[in-house]
Design a protein around this motif. Structure first.
Motif, PDB file in Angstrom:
ATOM      1  N   THR A 140       0.873  -1.180   0.000  1.00  0.00           N
ATOM      2  CA  THR A 140       0.000   0.000   0.000  1.00  0.00           C
ATOM      3  C   THR A 140       0.911   1.231   0.000  1.00  0.00           C
ATOM      4  OG1 THR A 140      -0.072   0.101   2.420  1.00  0.00           O
ATOM      5  CG2 THR A 140      -1.808  -1.185   1.338  1.00  0.00           C
ATOM      6  N   GLY A 141       0.419   2.286  -0.615  1.00  0.00           N
ATOM      7  CA  GLY A 141       1.212   3.514  -0.673  1.00  0.00           C
ATOM      8  C   GLY A 141       2.042   3.632  -1.933  1.00  0.00           C
ATOM      9  N   THR A 142       1.992   2.606  -2.804  1.00  0.00           N
ATOM     10  CA  THR A 142       2.767   2.658  -4.050  1.00  0.00           C
ATOM     11  C   THR A 142       1.867   2.629  -5.285  1.00  0.00           C
ATOM     12  OG1 THR A 142       3.039   0.248  -4.152  1.00  0.00           O
ATOM     13  CG2 THR A 142       4.732   1.490  -2.967  1.00  0.00           C
ATOM     14  N   PHE A 143       0.553   2.742  -5.080  1.00  0.00           N
ATOM     15  CA  PHE A 143      -0.375   2.688  -6.211  1.00  0.00           C
ATOM     16  C   PHE A 143      -0.737   4.076  -6.719  1.00  0.00           C
ATOM     17  CE2 PHE A 143      -0.779  -1.353  -4.156  1.00  0.00           C
ATOM     18  CZ  PHE A 143      -1.104  -2.258  -5.153  1.00  0.00           C
ATOM     19  N   GLY A 144      -0.895   5.019  -5.795  1.00  0.00           N
ATOM     20  CA  GLY A 144      -1.395   6.333  -6.168  1.00  0.00           C
ATOM     21  C   GLY A 144      -0.294   7.349  -6.406  1.00  0.00           C
ATOM     22  N   ALA A 145      -0.697   8.621  -6.526  1.00  0.00           N
ATOM     23  CA  ALA A 145       0.268   9.711  -6.666  1.00  0.00           C
ATOM     24  C   ALA A 145       1.092   9.837  -5.394  1.00  0.00           C
ATOM     25  CB  ALA A 145      -0.471  11.021  -6.941  1.00  0.00           C
ATOM     26  N   ALA A 146       0.474   9.542  -4.237  1.00  0.00           N
ATOM     27  CA  ALA A 146       1.174   9.648  -2.960  1.00  0.00           C
ATOM     28  C   ALA A 146       0.590   8.662  -1.963  1.00  0.00           C
ATOM     29  CB  ALA A 146       1.051  11.071  -2.403  1.00  0.00           C
ATOM     30  N   GLY A 147       1.452   8.152  -1.075  1.00  0.00           N
ATOM     31  CA  GLY A 147       1.035   7.290   0.031  1.00  0.00           C
ATOM     32  C   GLY A 147       1.442   7.963   1.332  1.00  0.00           C
TER      33      GLY A 147
END
Ligand SMILES: *Cc1c(COP(=O)(O)O)cnc(C)c1O
Length: 365
Positions: free
Chosen positions: A170-177
């Protein structure tokens, strides 16, 4: 006494390294943005598989700085969950944007992706899901939705350090985690701390500027920023704990799975694990009707329990004026009325898990 979380035992097990680390910072007296902060950021980026990790003063600041660096501001709408800690929505309010609440999935308590699309308007700029209690939400589906509508995805990972969806953290899918190192989190400091992960070089650069008074070059200030730095003492402590995070999370899973086995035949909803999620059990949360009776019986045996969260955010005075309700939120409301979290930490023994479930059994069987 069985507490919700036992920070003392964890400190005892890592005491030699932590004490030596603290002493080294005291000896070199470089307290702010020094070698430990730089090393911790590199070690966490490497562990999570993110291009950048930018530390800051808290998880709340991580969310605030991520929204700010992403350019979200007044007039913008950010879709999020009403069933989370208040900081998720506070951060949206800090940048002057409006939180738009969408209901949760009854099995996982995470944002219901099927309901999110209907909440998108021409003002929507981002979706901010929470990986609640340590379980990844349906992040691939949310990524696809963001892509389709040109929205930013910003993940609240305050409860999910080390948690995964498939083989990605988690935290590596979006623009920011956005992570928190509050002492009771899965990776906890001895005070406040936070961090933002991103694969976007420009976003990382803006995060570093905003956390340090809007400055890229000493005493040159391009924008109004903040004093939001992780200090070296917290960084040196976190560096001692990071190599143990997988073992800590495995310990939490052992406890959770034992609870679920012991409680399987009782009239409670035990946590559902989504097929693709590696759940790291920041909390172990049941749904049940007789919450007060169970809490009272546990209290009599000196066993802690807690309600996370008793009031969904769309009912919080502070948040109402900074938010919109896109649709009715019955699942969040029912969950808030029926949820109960039990003690969960890596050092909780099987015997104590059994003691706790025996107390619950006496009330409910
Ligand atoms: C803890 C938490 C935060 C805030 O983190 P702090 O470090 O306490 O500021 C934000 N979101 C969620 C879901 C949290 O659990």
């Amino acid at each position: 006494m069985i507490p919700m979380v036992d920070l003392h035992t964890q400190y005892q097990s890592l005491k030699a390294g932590i004490d030596a680390g603290i002493q080294s910072v005291l000896d070199n007296t470089h307290f702010i943005l020094g070698e430990n902060v730089r090393a911790l950021e590199a070690e966490i980026a490497d562990y999570l598989g993110a291009a950048h990790a930018v530390s800051c003063a808290s998880g709340t600041d991580a969310l605030h700085l991520a929204l700010l660096a992403a350019g979200i501001g007044p007039g913008d709408e950010v879709i999020t969950t009403p069933f989370t800690f208040i900081a998720t929505a506070e951060a949206i309010a800090y940048v002057g944007a409006t939180a738009v609440f969408v209901d949760i999935d009854p099995a996982t308590f995470n944002l219901d992706v099927n309901l999110a699309e209907a909440a998108i308007t021409d003002k929507t700029r981002a979706i901010l899901p929470v990986h609640l209690f340590g379980q990844a939400c349906d992040i691939p589906a949310l990524s696809a939705l963001c892509e389709k509508h040109g929205l930013l995805l910003i993940e609240d990972c305050a409860q999910s350090f080390g948690g995964k969806h498939g083989d990605r953290f988690t935290g590596t899918f979006g623009a920011a985690g956005c992570y928190s190192f509050f002492p009771s989190k899965n990776l906890g400091a001895f005070g406040d701390g936070g961090l933002v992960t991103t694969n976007d070089d420009a976003l990382a650069d803006r995060l570093r500027m905003y956390r340090n008074h809007g400055s890229r070059k000493q005493y040159v200030h391009e924008e109004i920023g903040y004093n939001s730095r992780l200090d070296e003492l917290q960084a040196v402590i976190l560096r001692q704990k990071l190599p143990h995070i997988d073992e800590f999370n495995a310990g939490r899973r052992r406890v959770a799975h034992r609870y679920s086995r012991n409680l399987a035949d009782l009239p409670v909803q035990t946590p559902a694990e989504s097929a693709d999620a590696y759940h790291v059990y920041h909390q172990y949360t049941l749904l049940l009707d007789d919450r007060a009776a169970v809490q009272e019986a546990l209290r009599e045996q000196d066993i802690a329990s807690a309600v996370y969260y008793p009031i969904p955010l769309h009912k919080q005075e502070a948040i109402i004026k900074h938010s919109k309700v896109a649709q009715a939120l019955p699942v969040a409301e029912q969950t808030a009325a029926r949820c109960l979290s039990l003690p969960v930490y890596p050092e909780l023994s099987d015997d104590n898990v059994d003691r706790i479930t025996e107390v619950i059994r006496r009330v409910l069987a």
